[in-house]
Structure formats: structure tokens, C-alpha cells
Design an enzyme around this catalytic site. Structure first.
Site, short mmCIF file in Angstrom:
data_model
loop_
_atom_site.label_atom_id
_atom_site.label_comp_id
_atom_site.label_asym_id
_atom_site.label_seq_id
_atom_site.Cartn_x
_atom_site.Cartn_y
_atom_site.Cartn_z
N CYS B 102 94.78 25.20 -40.86
CA CYS B 102 94.35 24.67 -39.66
C CYS B 102 93.21 23.81 -39.98
CB CYS B 102 93.97 26.00 -38.95
SG CYS B 102 93.83 26.06 -37.07
N THR B 103 92.08 23.95 -38.91
CA THR B 103 90.81 22.93 -38.97
C THR B 103 90.15 23.31 -40.15
OG1 THR B 103 90.02 24.39 -37.61
CG2 THR B 103 90.83 22.50 -36.48
#
Lengths: 227, 227
Positions: B102-103
Site C-alpha cells: 500500500c502507501t
């Protein structure tokens, strides 16, 4: 409108993804609180070591709108735990939905809450549902009246989205799916007994055999107590 | 053979499934220990409220074989956290694999670890990888040399299985997939921007706009510090 209350049971040797998959989905529903419910507020050690902190005790838990039982090796102890079984029966009497992921359905079964109900379960344990008068179904998410159950471990995410749509509508569920980027692309195709092939299934059944065998004996006694 | 050491960073406002998806897979690898690494041993509150207990501090963490950074709103603070960035640079220098879900890839980017590398990221944040000299790729799992990254949240499970195969072979990965019954069947088909449709994507982008905007400004400064 009163806040929607969801309670997920947590306990030692829980399989954490059984719970955290649906948690990630359902904690994003509007106007909803998700409680992690345990005997005490002490941190709970999952079957692979990760420790999670409960937010509510069994004794203090208010009536839930939805109760969810995840699985994991520790489900064996829950099935013999009179306080947990009584908690589930009491909650089930007032809850809109009585739900489970993975072998959590066996705990609902041991509480006498699945007699005559279709239910999902982890593939290796699924047949044991019969010991409690439930009807095992080899599907990812199974619904029978107000019982909703997911299959093994990762099925909890599919379960979570199904429940999200039921509680808050399809549009909300689809938005959550997009936020969680749930567009699964497993690198292998080995996620069910049918797809994994007989050899691989046999090896895992052999590894689980002692656990399955001791559970089978305990089930006979537990089912007798239910009569 | 020495135990394989995997370290996953945990931090306030982490998205728990970013971490717990791959955790569930990788903690099942033979001869492997998975550490949850944080500033202190105090429990960490994820973005939806669940609290998780670290097993190791940044200061005490030995050299890892694989370091993994998950995402979540709290990634913003990590990207400004000199101790975390230095920890990642130091670990990356000795680790076999430098990874993210993800981030989390933006944190690796802010540490200067993705210059000239292809990387995945959550779809809504993916373009920001360019601010750190990385090459955003719209795929579920991206590998470039010893960098392996997963897309948004649930991509962590696909990432975990890919990494499992890399570390312990395909047979082990496929067995884990079967044990976790990872045969996903999302009830809706709304898991990527392409599938969810422009309207739904627009709504989520609008909801994230303030967060994205403040981050964009911070990136310019962070990238300048990297020079």
C-alpha cells in the site's frame, strides 16, 4: 440513529486474519462501532504470535447487532468454555445477525446456535459442523436466515463485504472494496482443496490429523451436553 | 541454518490489513520469525482503532533479511520521521529484500530507497511515487531487483504469497495458500479504479483530497531534503 454495534470475539490462538479481514471492512461502515470482545482486557496472543488488545469484556458487552466468531486453533478451548457459549447464546437471542468466519462456526455449533442451519467453515474442519446438527456448505460465504458464515481465513474479506452490503447497502460495500483495493490476483491457484490437488490436501490433512482427531472426540461429548 | 528474520514496521494510524495480510502468510514460513517493529514497545493504535502490540523496537532491531513497510494514514508522519527513515536506510543496506504494501512504498521513497525503482502503491496515492524518483506501476505486486511491493491494502495477501515463494519456494507458498483457503470470490467487482467506474473513483478521490493535497506539499519539501 443509534450506533450499530458489532462484536468480534477474540481469544488465545485465534487466527488473526479470520478477524482482521472482516474488521477492516466492517470498521469502515458509517455509524458503526466494532468491539473486540474477550474474557478480560488483557492482550490476546494469536496463533502466530501477534498480540491484539480487546476493547470490551464478555461481562460488560452490551447487546450487539451483529456478533462474529473467528476461528483458529484456540477455537478448541472456546468450544468447552461455558462462559463464552453462554455469552453467544445470550447475544444470539437479541442480535440481528449471528456470524462466523473459518472454524468460528464450530463454536457457534457448540453453543447450539446452528441446529438445522447451513453454514460455512474452513475446508479441513467443515464436516464437523454435522456433529452439532448444522449443514456444512462448501461455499465462500453462506447465509441461512440470520446466520452468515465465511469459509477458511481469507474468506473473511468476502464475508465482510457481503455483510457490509447487508447492513449498509451495496454502494457502501463497493466503495469499501475500492478503498481496500480488493481486486485479488493470487499468484498461484491453490486456494481450495479442489484447486490445490489431492496430494497437497492429503499432506495438510495429515499435518492436522492429531488436532482433528482430538476435536472429533471432544465434539461427541460437547454434542451430548447440548441435548 | 539461522532463523530468517522478517520485520514489519508498525506505527499509529497504520492500516492493519496492510500488515496482517502478509503477516498471516509469512509467519507460516518454516524457520522464520516475524517482528513487529515500532519506536517503543507500547501498543500501537491502527487507523480503525484496533490496537496491536510491537515485538521489537527500532533501536533494538537486529539486521533483518526482509523489511516491510505497510501503509495507512499514519504513513504521513513516518515520511517526516528521521529515526524511521534512518532505520529503513540502515536495514535496506543489509537486507536481502526491501518491501512495502500500500502507501508503505511512499515511506521507502521518502527514505530515498526507490530512486529509479519500479513500485506499486495504493491506486489513489500511486502517482506520488514520482516525487521520490520511483516509477509507479499499476500492478498488484511489483518486483524490481530486491524491491518487492504490493498495491493497496488487500494486495498484501498476493504480495505475501509472492514473497513466500521467493523465500521458501512455490510448494510452501501453495500450501500456505491452501491452509488460508485463499480462493477469493469478492461478492462485487469494484476492487480497482478501472472496475469501480469513474463516479465511484471520483467520490473517493474527493474524500481523500485534503489528505492528498497536504501530502503533495510535504513531498516537495521531503524530496528537497533528499538531494
Amino acid at each position: 440513529m443509534a450506533e450499530r454495534l458489532i462484536g468480534m470475539l477474540i481469544f488465545p490462538r485465534l487466527t488473526q486474519l479470520d478477524m482482521t479481514g472482516p474488521y477492516e471492512v466492517l470498521a469502515r461502515l458509517p455509524n458503526t462501532r466494532v468491539h473486540l470482545v474477550a474474557h478480560t482486557m488483557a492482550q490476546v496472543k494469536t496463533d502466530r504470535g501477534m498480540e491484539i488488545v480487546p476493547t470490551m469484556t464478555l461481562a460488560d458487552c452490551p447487546q450487539l447487532d451483529l456478533v462474529m466468531v473467528p476461528g483458529g486453533a484456540g477455537q478448541q478451548d472456546l468450544m468447552e468454555d461455558a462462559v463464552v457459549l453462554e455469552f453467544l447464546r445470550k447475544q444470539a437471542a437479541g442480535a440481528k445477525y449471528v456470524t462466523s468466519v473459518c472454524t468460528g462456526s464450530l463454536v457457534l455449533g457448540a453453543a447450539g446456535l446452528l441446529k438445522g442451519y447451513k453454514s460455512a467453515c474452513h475446508w479441513a474442519w467443515r464436516d464437523m459442523l454435522k456433529d452439532f446438527g448444522a449443514i456444512p456448505v462448501a461455499e465462500r460465504v453462506v447465509r441461512d436466515r440470520n446466520r452468515i458464515s465465511g469459509g477458511g481465513v481469507t474468506a473473511g474479506i468476502d464475508f465482510g463485504l457481503t455483510v457490509a452490503a447487508e447492513l449498509a447497502g451495496e454502494e457502501v460495500a463497493k466503495s469499501i472494496q475500492l478503498v481496500l483495493e480488493y481486486d485479488p490476483q493470487p499468484p498461484f491457484d491453490s486456494g481450495s482443496p479442489e484447486k490445490a490437488g489431492a496430494e497437497r490436501v492429503k499432506r495438510i490433512r495429515e499435518r492436522l490429523a492429531p488436532l482433528l482427531e482430538s476435536r472429533r472426540k471432544a465434539n461427541v461429548e460437547a454434542a451430548a451436553r447440548m441435548q
